[in-house]
Design an enzyme around this catalytic site. Structure first.
Site, PDB file in Angstrom:
ATOM      1  N   LYS A  84      48.333  12.499-112.409  1.00 12.37           N
ATOM      2  CA  LYS A  84      47.653  12.787-111.146  1.00 12.37           C
ATOM      3  C   LYS A  84      48.644  12.707-109.982  1.00 12.37           C
ATOM      4  CE  LYS A  84      43.594  11.049-108.573  1.00 12.37           C
ATOM      5  NZ  LYS A  84      42.505  10.037-108.617  1.00 12.37           N
ATOM      6  N   SER A 159      38.065  11.493-107.416  1.00 12.18           N
ATOM      7  CA  SER A 159      39.203  12.246-106.960  1.00 12.18           C
ATOM      8  C   SER A 159      40.063  12.818-108.081  1.00 12.18           C
ATOM      9  CB  SER A 159      40.076  11.348-106.071  1.00 12.18           C
ATOM     10  OG  SER A 159      40.636  10.279-106.796  1.00 12.18           O
ATOM     11  N   SER A 183      36.648   7.243-109.004  1.00 13.88           N
ATOM     12  CA  SER A 183      37.429   8.467-109.177  1.00 13.88           C
ATOM     13  C   SER A 183      37.868   8.779-110.596  1.00 13.88           C
ATOM     14  CB  SER A 183      38.658   8.423-108.268  1.00 13.88           C
ATOM     15  OG  SER A 183      38.269   8.473-106.916  1.00 13.88           O
TER      16      SER A 183
END
Length: 472
Positions: A84, A159, A183
């Site tokens: 990520k 997220s 997230s």
């Protein structure tokens, strides 16, 4: 983009080196010599290219992955994955989903990146996230949103939306995710995946988290199978294990243990779940009872100010980023942060004097959480108060007051675990929305109870295998 494309189901499953393997299965095939690590990386990169123009999940590609270990070097040796884009990976820029600065190329791996690499994975690049991970939808003011592969007219969650979209679409078996308010679990629920937020301190802590007055962030992965998530935790422990927590070890399936599980359908802060979400939870209750577990209603009595306090803390994080942003890039300009980030910061500036009281109350949340667990092993809830929204519903272009109202009506269950530091797992429910989108249900436990969470997740997966996008 045409209406047809906006409503498409997108997946990359095919007869290649990856096939329909999860990460455990692919690693085993590589160890047996049936598939080469380089072949797996090549075919995964091809799958990513095939879906990326419709999902927009990737921030950075690596043309020639340098970390491609041979068989036997880690539980996931040779398994392709992505990191990520809020985590440093040597040689790649870290952009945090923001256009407020020009990202610098990382000079070293972040501690968690090293822990992930220790499992033997081959990193193919970095996935997209909303700016600084603040939003539960991976959308932007002036760029394509990350789209849900089950139906590209809908959000992939946030997220860790880019990671979830790639895994759900079959481009890679697992991908890095992290969770500061939901997230990992939110995009897992939106995309029909398994998403475990570990106990605070279960995996290595990155430097930014250690500096927070209340560390709410945990790293992990999203996966299509329970065994991949279990194997990740076991592999992470071989790199580093927190001696203050009971070891997890490798959990390989459901146990014969019968659990006492509490459940609630409406959130502690008074947000009611929608009909489809309530049905998913109650169907799960019925399944657990049929399998011999004891399930009973439970109350989680949070301080009535919990939601406002968490929002204030969220705003404080945006404020701190605005102050320290030049450490990310010399040209950082807080005025170029998106509408959600700016709104959070501006609201915090109106109430910053409340910060000491906010922190005291948030830290006391563990008392209410512990009280709810008396006599219980786990608590079952929705992941989200309503099903996956359409693209645009949670866009940072929505006026701030409206956007925050929508977020609070959506993300009503997950933040408690971040504040208390307890583990929590999202698993797909058997039911789906009218549009065929997944719905997630969530189990939460006491600190260090990951084995019990994996046990119940295995039980549900074995009773009714999770829906597959290639069958949709």
């Amino acid at each position: 983009m045409t209406t047809f494309e906006e409503q498409a189901t997108v997946h990359a499953f095919r007869d290649d080196a990856l096939g329909e393997h999860d990460a455990v299965g692919l690693a085993a095939a590589i160890r047996r010599g049936e598939v080469g690590a380089a072949e797996a990386a090549r075919d995964a990169a091809e799958r990513v290219r095939d879906v990326e123009d419709r999902l927009h999940a990737v921030q950075v590609h690596i043309d020639a992955p340098s970390h491609a270990p041979g068989p036997g070097q880690g539980a996931f040796a040779g398994v392709p994955t992505f990191v990520k884009d809020n985590t440093d990976y040597l040689g790649l820029p870290t952009g945090h989903g923001s256009t407020a600065f020009t990202p610098r190329v990382a000079r070293r791996h972040a501690p968690f990146a090293r822990q992930l690499l220790s499992s033997g994975v081959t990193v193919l690049g970095k996935t997209r996230l909303p700016e600084f991970g603040f939003s539960p939808a991976t959308e932007y003011e002036a760029a394509e949103p990350v789209r849900n592969p089950w139906n590209t007219g809908y959000s992939a969650g946030g997220s860790s939306g880019g990671s979830a979209a790639l895994v759900a679409a079959g481009a890679v078996p697992i991908a890095h995710a992290n969770d500061g308010g939901g997230s990992i679990r939110i995009p897992a629920a939106c995309c029909g995946l398994v998403g475990l937020k570990p106990t605070r301190g279960r995996v290595v802590t990155n430097a930014q988290s250690r500096q927070l007055p209340l560390d709410i962030v945990s790293d992990g992965i999203v996966s299509r199978s329970v065994r991949d998530t279990a194997a990740f935790l076991a592999a992470a422990e071989t790199h580093w294990r927190n001696p203050k927590l009971p070891p997890v070890g490798l959990v390989e399936g459901p146990s014969e243990r019968r659990l006492r599980i509490g459940f609630l359908v409406d959130s502690p802060n008074g947000v009611p779940a929608d009909t489809a979400t309530r049905t998913a939870v109650m169907d799960t209750v019925a399944t657990l009872e049929r399998l011999g577990h004891t399930v009973e209603p439970v109350e989680l009595r949070l301080d009535p100010r919990f939601t406002d306090d968490f929002l204030t803390y969220w705003g404080m994080l945006s404020f701190l980023l605005g102050v320290t942003g030049r450490t990310l890039g010399a040209d950082f300009d807080r005025h170029r942060m998106d509408g959600l980030s700016r709104g959070l910061r501006e609201e915090y500036l109106k109430s910053w004097r409340r910060t000491p009281g906010v922190l005291r109350r948030l830290k006391r949340t563990r008392e209410a959480y512990a009280a709810a667990f008396r006599g219980l092993d786990l608590v079952l809830t929705p992941v989200l108060a309503h099903t996956t929204p359409r693209i645009g519903h949670l866009s940072p272009t929505v006026p701030y007051a409206t956007l925050v109202e929508r977020i609070l009506a959506y993300v009503a269950f997950t933040p408690v675990n971040n504040v208390v530091g307890t583990p929590s797992i999202s698993v797909p429910a058997p039911s789906a929305t009218e549009e065929g989108l997944p719905i997630g249900v969530m189990f939460s436990g006491r600190p260090g109870s990951e084995r019990t969470l994996l046990d119940v997740a295995y039980t549900l997966e074995a009773d009714r295998p999770f829906r597959r996008i290639q069958d949709a």
